[in-house]
Design a protein around this motif. Structure first.
Motif, PDB file in Angstrom:
ATOM      1  N   GLN A  39       0.825  -1.201   0.000  1.00  0.00           N
ATOM      2  CA  GLN A  39       0.000   0.000   0.000  1.00  0.00           C
ATOM      3  C   GLN A  39       0.871   1.268   0.000  1.00  0.00           C
ATOM      4  O   GLN A  39       2.001   1.273   0.484  1.00  0.00           O
ATOM      5  CB  GLN A  39      -0.912   0.013   1.231  1.00  0.00           C
ATOM      6  CG  GLN A  39      -1.812  -1.201   1.343  1.00  0.00           C
ATOM      7  CD  GLN A  39      -2.805  -1.307   0.194  1.00  0.00           C
ATOM      8  OE1 GLN A  39      -3.307  -0.297  -0.282  1.00  0.00           O
ATOM      9  NE2 GLN A  39      -3.099  -2.525  -0.238  1.00  0.00           N
ATOM     10  N   MET A  40       0.308   2.339  -0.529  1.00  0.00           N
ATOM     11  CA  MET A  40       1.052   3.600  -0.583  1.00  0.00           C
ATOM     12  C   MET A  40       1.370   4.121   0.816  1.00  0.00           C
ATOM     13  O   MET A  40       2.400   4.775   1.024  1.00  0.00           O
ATOM     14  CB  MET A  40       0.240   4.641  -1.364  1.00  0.00           C
ATOM     15  CG  MET A  40       1.076   5.784  -1.908  1.00  0.00           C
ATOM     16  SD  MET A  40       2.322   5.186  -3.076  1.00  0.00           S
ATOM     17  CE  MET A  40       3.478   6.560  -3.045  1.00  0.00           C
ATOM     18  N   SER A  41       0.528   3.792   1.780  1.00  0.00           N
ATOM     19  CA  SER A  41       0.800   4.206   3.162  1.00  0.00           C
ATOM     20  C   SER A  41       2.105   3.580   3.658  1.00  0.00           C
ATOM     21  O   SER A  41       2.865   4.204   4.414  1.00  0.00           O
ATOM     22  CB  SER A  41      -0.359   3.810   4.073  1.00  0.00           C
ATOM     23  OG  SER A  41      -0.585   2.410   4.020  1.00  0.00           O
ATOM     24  N   GLU A  42       2.382   2.357   3.202  1.00  0.00           N
ATOM     25  CA  GLU A  42       3.631   1.700   3.589  1.00  0.00           C
ATOM     26  C   GLU A  42       4.827   2.329   2.884  1.00  0.00           C
ATOM     27  O   GLU A  42       5.905   2.457   3.462  1.00  0.00           O
ATOM     28  CB  GLU A  42       3.550   0.205   3.271  1.00  0.00           C
ATOM     29  CG  GLU A  42       4.709  -0.585   3.838  1.00  0.00           C
ATOM     30  CD  GLU A  42       4.513  -2.083   3.688  1.00  0.00           C
ATOM     31  OE1 GLU A  42       5.472  -2.824   3.981  1.00  0.00           O
ATOM     32  OE2 GLU A  42       3.411  -2.512   3.305  1.00  0.00           O
ATOM     33  N   LYS A  44       5.055   5.408   2.132  1.00  0.00           N
ATOM     34  CA  LYS A  44       5.324   6.656   2.853  1.00  0.00           C
ATOM     35  C   LYS A  44       6.063   6.412   4.159  1.00  0.00           C
ATOM     36  O   LYS A  44       6.866   7.254   4.590  1.00  0.00           O
ATOM     37  CB  LYS A  44       4.007   7.398   3.099  1.00  0.00           C
ATOM     38  CG  LYS A  44       3.398   7.955   1.806  1.00  0.00           C
ATOM     39  CD  LYS A  44       2.130   8.746   2.064  1.00  0.00           C
ATOM     40  CE  LYS A  44       1.588   9.330   0.751  1.00  0.00           C
ATOM     41  NZ  LYS A  44       0.347  10.118   0.949  1.00  0.00           N
ATOM     42  N   ARG A  45       5.836   5.268   4.785  1.00  0.00           N
ATOM     43  CA  ARG A  45       6.619   4.920   5.975  1.00  0.00           C
ATOM     44  C   ARG A  45       8.078   4.658   5.596  1.00  0.00           C
ATOM     45  O   ARG A  45       8.999   5.001   6.349  1.00  0.00           O
ATOM     46  CB  ARG A  45       6.015   3.703   6.671  1.00  0.00           C
ATOM     47  CG  ARG A  45       4.727   4.007   7.438  1.00  0.00           C
ATOM     48  CD  ARG A  45       4.410   2.926   8.455  1.00  0.00           C
ATOM     49  NE  ARG A  45       4.116   1.642   7.844  1.00  0.00           N
ATOM     50  CZ  ARG A  45       2.913   1.271   7.420  1.00  0.00           C
ATOM     51  NH1 ARG A  45       1.880   2.116   7.522  1.00  0.00           N
ATOM     52  NH2 ARG A  45       2.722   0.079   6.883  1.00  0.00           N
ATOM     53  N   GLU A  48       9.824   7.900   5.403  1.00  0.00           N
ATOM     54  CA  GLU A  48      10.235   8.410   6.716  1.00  0.00           C
ATOM     55  C   GLU A  48      11.515   7.735   7.193  1.00  0.00           C
ATOM     56  O   GLU A  48      12.407   8.387   7.755  1.00  0.00           O
ATOM     57  CB  GLU A  48       9.106   8.205   7.738  1.00  0.00           C
ATOM     58  CG  GLU A  48       7.863   9.039   7.461  1.00  0.00           C
ATOM     59  CD  GLU A  48       8.162  10.522   7.337  1.00  0.00           C
ATOM     60  OE1 GLU A  48       8.923  11.037   8.196  1.00  0.00           O
ATOM     61  OE2 GLU A  48       7.674  11.149   6.388  1.00  0.00           O
ATOM     62  N   GLU A 124       4.137  15.091  -1.304  1.00  0.00           N
ATOM     63  CA  GLU A 124       2.804  15.602  -0.986  1.00  0.00           C
ATOM     64  C   GLU A 124       1.915  15.624  -2.228  1.00  0.00           C
ATOM     65  O   GLU A 124       0.683  15.578  -2.121  1.00  0.00           O
ATOM     66  CB  GLU A 124       2.924  17.006  -0.389  1.00  0.00           C
ATOM     67  CG  GLU A 124       3.694  17.025   0.929  1.00  0.00           C
ATOM     68  CD  GLU A 124       4.092  18.437   1.350  1.00  0.00           C
ATOM     69  OE1 GLU A 124       3.638  19.388   0.669  1.00  0.00           O
ATOM     70  OE2 GLU A 124       4.843  18.580   2.322  1.00  0.00           O
ATOM     71  N   THR A 216       2.879  -2.492  -5.992  1.00  0.00           N
ATOM     72  CA  THR A 216       2.299  -1.492  -5.105  1.00  0.00           C
ATOM     73  C   THR A 216       0.878  -1.198  -5.545  1.00  0.00           C
ATOM     74  O   THR A 216       0.450  -1.571  -6.637  1.00  0.00           O
ATOM     75  CB  THR A 216       3.116  -0.181  -5.108  1.00  0.00           C
ATOM     76  OG1 THR A 216       2.907   0.495  -6.350  1.00  0.00           O
ATOM     77  CG2 THR A 216       4.593  -0.456  -4.934  1.00  0.00           C
ATOM     78  N   ARG A 218      -0.284   1.808  -6.076  1.00  0.00           N
ATOM     79  CA  ARG A 218      -0.424   3.122  -6.703  1.00  0.00           C
ATOM     80  C   ARG A 218      -1.087   2.973  -8.071  1.00  0.00           C
ATOM     81  O   ARG A 218      -0.837   2.019  -8.792  1.00  0.00           O
ATOM     82  CB  ARG A 218       0.922   3.825  -6.829  1.00  0.00           C
ATOM     83  CG  ARG A 218       1.891   3.237  -7.841  1.00  0.00           C
ATOM     84  CD  ARG A 218       3.242   3.939  -7.724  1.00  0.00           C
ATOM     85  NE  ARG A 218       4.139   3.633  -8.819  1.00  0.00           N
ATOM     86  CZ  ARG A 218       4.899   2.548  -8.875  1.00  0.00           C
ATOM     87  NH1 ARG A 218       4.847   1.660  -7.903  1.00  0.00           N
ATOM     88  NH2 ARG A 218       5.703   2.341  -9.894  1.00  0.00           N
TER      89      ARG A 218
END
Length: 416
Positions: A39-42, A44-45, A48, A124, A216, A218
């Motif tokens: 997932q895209m949330s992963e 983004k992690r 970080e 972003e 992914t 996306r």
């Protein structure tokens, strides 16, 4: 192999290699084994984590949140991220974002950089490069560009039909290449215009189904887009009006070389897997790694990958001095074919495990084939190289190499 990379380039590449080995590749393995979608949330992690390790967006200046590496210093790092299907994405160095960032950073206005580049670097927002058109529009021959951007007061009015707009399905803005002066040659009469995707008249038709690996979620895809009387301010021009081809070349020259490094990293990982497999797999009374035919093929693959890496670095060095059009064309064509051949060999060496998807080689095989078409098909680059080899050689040089002295000719005798 030592490639005389700078101390900075080597140090950052080593840290990125560790990041790939410790975090990214293990997650990729899990996803492939479970037929999972990352997932895209992963992602983004992962960004970080990359920021914590000072690895995020290595290609961008520090003022925008990147690591500020010079172009040549980036190359070893791009090779490391290429070893994973999500490697480049995990550090925000994936195409087309990386190339669009580069174009905006080099020729964008200060307002464009603040409004679009800074959030693009940080993830972003996302972007797409909209250049290729269906028949009979611009593709391998970009002079056939048909999309128009005509002035109406202080606005561009854009009409045209594009496809293979990578990441176009979820982009926040598009860099659209269009003819802005039909009386001029396309090289002088084309511009690149920044178009927000929510502008009226931007119609995303579909995501074009395509070969290649994507694990992914996306939905960037490769979009078909129609532009119907799209109005944007003239100030959205990227670079100078009429210099679209120069800006595109600025973007594509470096982009081709970073693609080369990513795919060489992918090929090297495939070959490493094959060598490990050959060392463990026995056949006809001995490990396959002892079979001379396979040893020679692996030796040739290592040699050609070394040649590709050397050629890429030479082209990058020349790119800092000039447009290096021929050097880049040679590096791109050679590397596209070498990496395709090496991954094909790795698949063959692993037999049933090669075509199965417990290993990543089958995914690599699907992914690498398109490299001989994207960023300029082999035939287009060879055409440029051939034109340089024949037409661009000065006439006096041709005369010099063809000149001979009859007095130096000798009659043959029996001793010859």
């Amino acid at each position: 192999m030592e490639y005389h990379d700078s101390e900075t380039a080597t140090e950052v590449a080593q840290r990125i290699e560790s990041f790939m080995d410790e975090i990214v590749i293990p997650r990729e393995r899990e996803a492939l084994a479970d037929d999972d979608v990352i997932q895209m949330s992963e992602i983004k992690r992962l960004w970080e984590l990359a920021k914590e390790r000072d690895l995020f967006a290595p290609q961008m200046p520090e003022e925008y949140g990147g690591q500020g590496l010079d172009f040549q210093d980036m190359l070893p790092s791009f090779e490391q991220v290429g070893r994973s299907l999500i490697g480049a994405l995990s550090i925000r160095a994936n195409a087309p974002q990386e190339g669009n960032m580069h174009a905006l950073e080099k020729v964008g206005t200060e307002d464009q950089k603040e409004r679009w580049l800074r959030p693009l670097v940080q993830g972003e927002i996302s972007s797409a490069f909209s250049m290729t058109e269906p028949m009979q529009g611009g593709g391998s021959d970009p002079k056939m560009l048909r999309t128009s951007a005509l002035k109406d007061g202080d606005e561009w009015v854009i009409n045209g039909h594009k496809w293979w707009t990578s990441y176009g399905m979820d982009a926040d803005f598009l860099l659209v290449m269009a003819r802005t002066d039909f009386d001029a040659h396309p090289y002088e009469g084309s511009s690149i215009v920044l178009v927000p995707t929510d502008a009226e008249g931007v119609n995303v038709v579909r995501n074009i189904p395509h070969m290649g690996a994507d694990i992914t979620d996306r939905v960037g895809g490769h979009a078909e887009i129609k532009y119907e009387n799209v109005r944007v301010p003239v100030e959205n021009t990227i670079g100078e009006e009429g210099e679209g081809f120069r800006v595109a070349q600025l973007r594509l020259g470096g982009g081709r070389l970073t693609h080369c490094m990513r795919y060489s990293g992918m090929a090297q990982r495939a070959l490493d897997i094959a060598k490990a497999y050959l060392s463990e797999r026995e056949g006809f009374g001995e490990p396959l790694s002892d079979k001379q035919a396979l040893r020679h093929r692996v030796a040739d693959a290592e040699t050609r990958l070394h040649a590709a890496r050397t050629m890429i670095r030479h082209a990058a060095r020349e790119l800092d001095r000039s447009d290096a059009r021929i050097e880049v064309a040679m590096a791109k064509t050679f590397t596209a074919n070498v990496t395709s051949d090496v991954i094909d060999l790795a698949l063959q060496c692993c037999g049933a495990n090669g075509i199965g998807k417990d290993l990543p080689i089958a995914h690599f095989y699907e992914e690498v084939r398109k490299f001989r078409i994207v960023d300029g098909a082999d035939e287009v680059h060879r055409r440029s190289i051939a034109r340089w080899a024949f037409e661009d050689v000065p006439s006096d040089e041709m005369e010099r190499v063809l000149r001979f002295d009859p007095d130096r000719l000798v009659e043959p005798d029996d001793s010859h």
